[in-house]
Design an enzyme around this catalytic site. Structure first.
Site, PDB file in Angstrom:
ATOM      1  N   ASN A 163       5.311  -4.743   8.432  1.00 47.58           N
ATOM      2  CA  ASN A 163       5.303  -4.595   7.146  1.00 47.58           C
ATOM      3  C   ASN A 163       4.565  -4.389   6.319  1.00 47.58           C
ATOM      4  O   ASN A 163       4.615  -5.175   5.992  1.00 47.58           O
ATOM      5  CB  ASN A 163       5.885  -3.204   7.436  1.00 47.58           C
ATOM      6  N   HIS A 183       3.654 -10.516   7.081  1.00 46.39           N
ATOM      7  CA  HIS A 183       2.267 -10.601   7.058  1.00 46.39           C
ATOM      8  C   HIS A 183       1.515  -9.489   5.487  1.00 46.39           C
ATOM      9  O   HIS A 183       0.673  -9.650   5.069  1.00 46.39           O
ATOM     10  CB  HIS A 183       1.384  -8.985   8.455  1.00 46.39           C
TER      11      HIS A 183
END
Ligand SMILES: [Zn+2]
Length: 271
Positions: free
Chosen positions: A125, A142
Site C-alpha cells: 500500500n 510500492h
C-alpha cells in the site's frame, strides 16, 4: 481451518472460527521471526478505493499505461503538472488519501511490533497509513504516495521540503530529478526497499498475510518462499485467495476485526 464471521449473530465468531484464531495465535507466538505482508483490502477498510476489483479505480477508469515511468521520464514537467493538479480518478484517490485514517487492523500490527513479535512489515500500500499508525520497521515496496523520491540519490522527501516553483522540481541534495515515491508501472522498485524485503522474507519462519491475494510480483514471492522453506502462513483476508491452499491458518474476515483479536490472543500467550 477458516474463521468465518457469522453475520447473523452480530459479527460474533462461530466456535470453529474461535478455534482457528486460537491456533493462529499459538502459531505466531511460537514463531522465531514473524513478518507481515499487507495489501489493498486493509486500506479499503480505511476508505481508500481499491485499484482492482468491482469498484476499483482502474476498473472504472481504465488501467494506467504500462509504460507510465517511461512517459514520466520523457516529459517530467507535464507529469508533475498532472500530479499537482489531479483530475478524474487521481483526484478521487488523492482526496481519499487525504482523509483516510489507520483502522484497528493497522493498529493491531503496531501492537504486535511493540510486543516484539512482529519483526518487519512489508506493505504493497502507498497510502502512508502504516506510518500514521506508528509502524517502525516498515518496507513500502510500492513506495509512499505522500513522499517524493530523487531518481538520482534515492533520498525521500516530504512535499513541504520541495520547491515546486519550476517544474520538474529538483533534488535539494544532488539536483537530480524528483518523482513521486509511488512506484509507477514500468519503474524498477528502488533497490534499498527491494533488498530489505527479500532479507526480511528470507528470515521469516512465519508470515501474516493481510488483505492481499499476493498475486503481484515481487510481493507475491515472499509468502511462497516462506511456505517453501517450511514456514507458516497466516492468511487474514475477506475472501478465499490463491494463498488459502498453502496457508497454515486462514482467518476469513475484515482485518480491522480479526487482527485486534489475534493480537490479544498472542499477548495473552506472552505474559
Ligand atoms: Zn538527489
Amino acid at each position: 481451518m477458516d474463521v468465518r464471521w457469522d453475520h447473523t449473530k452480530g459479527r460474533r465468531m462461530n466456535q470453529e472460527g474461535l478455534e482457528a484464531l486460537e491456533a493462529a495465535a499459538e502459531c505466531v507466538a511460537r514463531a522465531r521471526y514473524v513478518v507481515a505482508l499487507t495489501g489493498a483490502a486493509l486500506s479499503v477498510e480505511s476508505g481508500i478505493p481499491p485499484f482492482r476489483g468491482p469498484n476499483g479505480l482502474w476498473t472504472k477508469h481504465g488501467e494506467p499505461p504500462l509504460n507510465r515511468f517511461q512517459r514520466f521520464l520523457a516529459n517530467p514537467r507535464r507529469a508533475w503538472g498532472e500530479r499537482l493538479n489531479p483530475t478524474g480518478p487521481m483526484r478521487e484517490l488523492w482526496e481519499a488519501l487525504g482523509s483516510a485514517r489507520p483502522n484497528p487492523g493497522h493498529l493491531a500490527l503496531v501492537d504486535l511490533e511493540d510486543m516484539g513479535v512482529l519483526r518487519a512489515l512489508i506493505t504493497q500500500n502507498v497510502d502512508n497509513l502504516h506510518r500514521l499508525a506508528g509502524s517502525r520497521r516498515l518496507l513500502e515496496i510500492h513506495g509512499n504516495a505522500t513522499l517524493i523520491r530523487c531518481l538520482g540519490c534515492v533520498t525521500r522527501f516530504r512535499s513541504d521540503a520541495i520547491d515546486f516553483a519550476s517544474l520538474p522540481p529538483r533534488c535539494p541534495r544532488c539536483g537530480g530529478l524528483l518523482k513521486s515515491d509511488t512506484v509507477s508501472f514500468g519503474e524498477p522498485i528502488p533497490p534499498d526497499v527491494l533488498e530489505g524485503c527479500f532479507e526480511e522474507a528470507a528470515r521469516a519462519d512465519c508470515m501474516i498475510v493481510v488483505g492481499t491475494s499476493a498475486t503481484v510480483y515481487p510481493a507475491a514471492q515472499f509468502p511462497l518462499d516462506v511456505h517453501q522453506r517450511g514456514g507458516d502462513l497466516i492468511e487474514v483476508n475477506p475472501y478465499p485467495s490463491e494463498l488459502t491452499a498453502v496457508s497454515r491458518h486462514t482467518l476469513q474476515g475484515p482485518a480491522g476485526e480479526v487482527l485486534p483479536r489475534l493480537a490479544e490472543l498472542i499477548r495473552s500467550r506472552l505474559s
